[in-house]
Design a protein around this motif. Structure first.
Motif, mmCIF file in Angstrom:
data_model
loop_
_atom_site.group_PDB
_atom_site.id
_atom_site.type_symbol
_atom_site.label_atom_id
_atom_site.label_comp_id
_atom_site.label_asym_id
_atom_site.label_seq_id
_atom_site.Cartn_x
_atom_site.Cartn_y
_atom_site.Cartn_z
ATOM 1 N N MET A 1 43.541 53.001 23.488
ATOM 2 C CA MET A 1 44.513 52.133 24.082
ATOM 3 C C MET A 1 43.837 51.348 25.201
ATOM 4 N N ARG A 2 44.121 50.057 25.260
ATOM 5 C CA ARG A 2 43.519 49.205 26.281
ATOM 6 C C ARG A 2 44.591 48.706 27.250
ATOM 7 N N LEU A 3 44.284 48.826 28.544
ATOM 8 C CA LEU A 3 45.125 48.277 29.598
ATOM 9 C C LEU A 3 44.319 47.178 30.277
ATOM 10 N N HIS A 4 44.968 46.053 30.557
ATOM 11 C CA HIS A 4 44.258 44.953 31.214
ATOM 12 C C HIS A 4 45.170 44.295 32.235
ATOM 13 N N GLU A 5 44.658 44.131 33.440
ATOM 14 C CA GLU A 5 45.395 43.486 34.521
ATOM 15 C C GLU A 5 44.439 42.591 35.301
ATOM 16 N N GLN A 6 44.983 41.499 35.820
ATOM 17 C CA GLN A 6 44.199 40.601 36.658
ATOM 18 C C GLN A 6 45.051 40.194 37.864
ATOM 19 N N ARG A 7 44.445 40.228 39.039
ATOM 20 C CA ARG A 7 45.150 39.878 40.266
ATOM 21 C C ARG A 7 44.209 39.116 41.198
ATOM 22 N N GLN A 8 44.812 38.333 42.078
ATOM 23 C CA GLN A 8 44.062 37.640 43.115
ATOM 24 C C GLN A 8 44.445 38.240 44.457
ATOM 25 N N VAL A 9 43.431 38.474 45.290
ATOM 26 C CA VAL A 9 43.668 39.075 46.598
ATOM 27 C C VAL A 9 42.988 38.222 47.669
ATOM 28 N N ASP A 10 43.615 38.145 48.821
ATOM 29 C CA ASP A 10 43.125 37.336 49.936
ATOM 30 C C ASP A 10 42.101 38.124 50.755
ATOM 31 N N ARG A 11 40.971 38.414 50.129
ATOM 32 C CA ARG A 11 39.875 39.141 50.776
ATOM 33 C C ARG A 11 38.550 38.665 50.172
ATOM 34 N N PRO A 12 37.451 38.748 50.943
ATOM 35 C CA PRO A 12 36.139 38.357 50.417
ATOM 36 C C PRO A 12 35.687 39.276 49.271
ATOM 37 N N GLN A 13 34.959 38.706 48.349
ATOM 38 C CA GLN A 13 34.513 39.421 47.149
ATOM 39 C C GLN A 13 33.721 40.683 47.476
ATOM 40 N N LYS A 14 32.809 40.626 48.431
ATOM 41 C CA LYS A 14 31.990 41.796 48.778
ATOM 42 C C LYS A 14 32.881 42.946 49.253
ATOM 43 N N GLU A 15 33.835 42.644 50.121
ATOM 44 C CA GLU A 15 34.735 43.665 50.656
ATOM 45 C C GLU A 15 35.585 44.288 49.541
ATOM 46 N N VAL A 16 36.087 43.455 48.652
ATOM 47 C CA VAL A 16 36.919 43.934 47.546
ATOM 48 C C VAL A 16 36.093 44.821 46.617
ATOM 49 N N PHE A 17 34.884 44.386 46.295
ATOM 50 C CA PHE A 17 34.005 45.173 45.427
ATOM 51 C C PHE A 17 33.676 46.521 46.056
ATOM 52 N N ASP A 18 33.239 46.502 47.316
ATOM 53 C CA ASP A 18 32.817 47.740 47.975
ATOM 54 C C ASP A 18 33.937 48.779 48.003
ATOM 55 N N TYR A 19 35.159 48.342 48.273
ATOM 56 C CA TYR A 19 36.295 49.261 48.337
ATOM 57 C C TYR A 19 36.670 49.780 46.943
ATOM 58 N N THR A 20 36.736 48.883 45.978
ATOM 59 C CA THR A 20 37.199 49.243 44.638
ATOM 60 C C THR A 20 36.181 50.090 43.880
ATOM 61 N N ALA A 21 34.916 49.746 43.969
ATOM 62 C CA ALA A 21 33.871 50.472 43.229
ATOM 63 C C ALA A 21 33.722 51.909 43.697
ATOM 64 N N ASP A 22 34.102 52.180 44.932
ATOM 65 C CA ASP A 22 34.035 53.535 45.472
ATOM 66 C C ASP A 22 35.320 54.272 45.077
ATOM 67 N N PHE A 23 35.276 54.969 43.956
ATOM 68 C CA PHE A 23 36.468 55.633 43.414
ATOM 69 C C PHE A 23 36.962 56.791 44.276
ATOM 70 N N SER A 24 36.256 57.110 45.361
ATOM 71 C CA SER A 24 36.838 58.093 46.278
ATOM 72 C C SER A 24 38.060 57.498 46.969
ATOM 73 N N ASN A 25 38.230 56.174 46.883
ATOM 74 C CA ASN A 25 39.393 55.482 47.446
ATOM 75 C C ASN A 25 40.573 55.388 46.478
ATOM 76 N N ILE A 26 40.393 55.701 45.218
ATOM 77 C CA ILE A 26 41.412 55.406 44.208
ATOM 78 C C ILE A 26 42.750 56.105 44.463
ATOM 79 N N ALA A 27 42.734 57.277 45.047
ATOM 80 C CA ALA A 27 44.007 57.961 45.323
ATOM 81 C C ALA A 27 44.827 57.205 46.362
ATOM 82 N N ASP A 28 44.182 56.335 47.151
ATOM 83 C CA ASP A 28 44.892 55.523 48.142
ATOM 84 C C ASP A 28 45.661 54.373 47.505
ATOM 85 N N TRP A 29 45.234 53.943 46.323
ATOM 86 C CA TRP A 29 45.885 52.771 45.730
ATOM 87 C C TRP A 29 46.454 52.979 44.337
#
Length: 142
Positions: A1-29
């Protein structure tokens, strides 16, 4: 099964990547994740592992995710495994002015008896995916 979502956020790309790629943060979101923690130390990259407790109905299932592809600030792929689920989450990031477009794809493969329930729960799983990415945008907007 495939899930796909796309969103735009008002934050710089580096900051968004660093937060999202670190899955120790995933329980927060992600409301479908009860707990998450990083396994090991060192820089974030291919081979970094995370232990998650994923909510599944009235219980949680332990899963271990590992970064399998890592292109700083552009793309991360995490492969997760548990007793009843295998997942590949691919997340790409693209700057649009000062904003960032997050493109999130999760390929889920249910194992054992759980795979027979998929036709009945797929609309619920799609809503879980939507809420997860909405939660990510909300966390990044704080």
């Amino acid at each position: 099964m495939r899930l796909h979502e796309q969103r735009q956020v008002d934050r710089p790309q580096k900051e968004v990547f660093d937060y999202t790629a670190d899955f120790s943060n995933i329980a927060d979101w992600d409301p479908g994740v009860a707990a998450s923690r990083r396994l090991g130390t060192g820089p974030l990259g291919v081979g970094t592992r995370f232990e998650l407790e994923v909510e599944f109905g009235p219980s949680t299932i332990p899963m271990v995710y590992e970064i399998t592809a890592f292109e700083p600030h552009q793309r991360v792929v995490l492969t997760g495994r548990g007793k009843t689920l295998e997942a590949v989450d691919e997340i790409t990031f693209r700057a649009v002015g000062e904003d960032t477009i997050i493109d999130y794809t999760a390929d889920l493969r249910f194992l054992n008896w759980v795979r027979f329930a998929i036709p009945f729960v797929s609309p619920l799983l799609r809503r879980v995916g939507e809420r997860a990415v909405d939660g990510l945008v909300s966390a990044l907007s704080r």
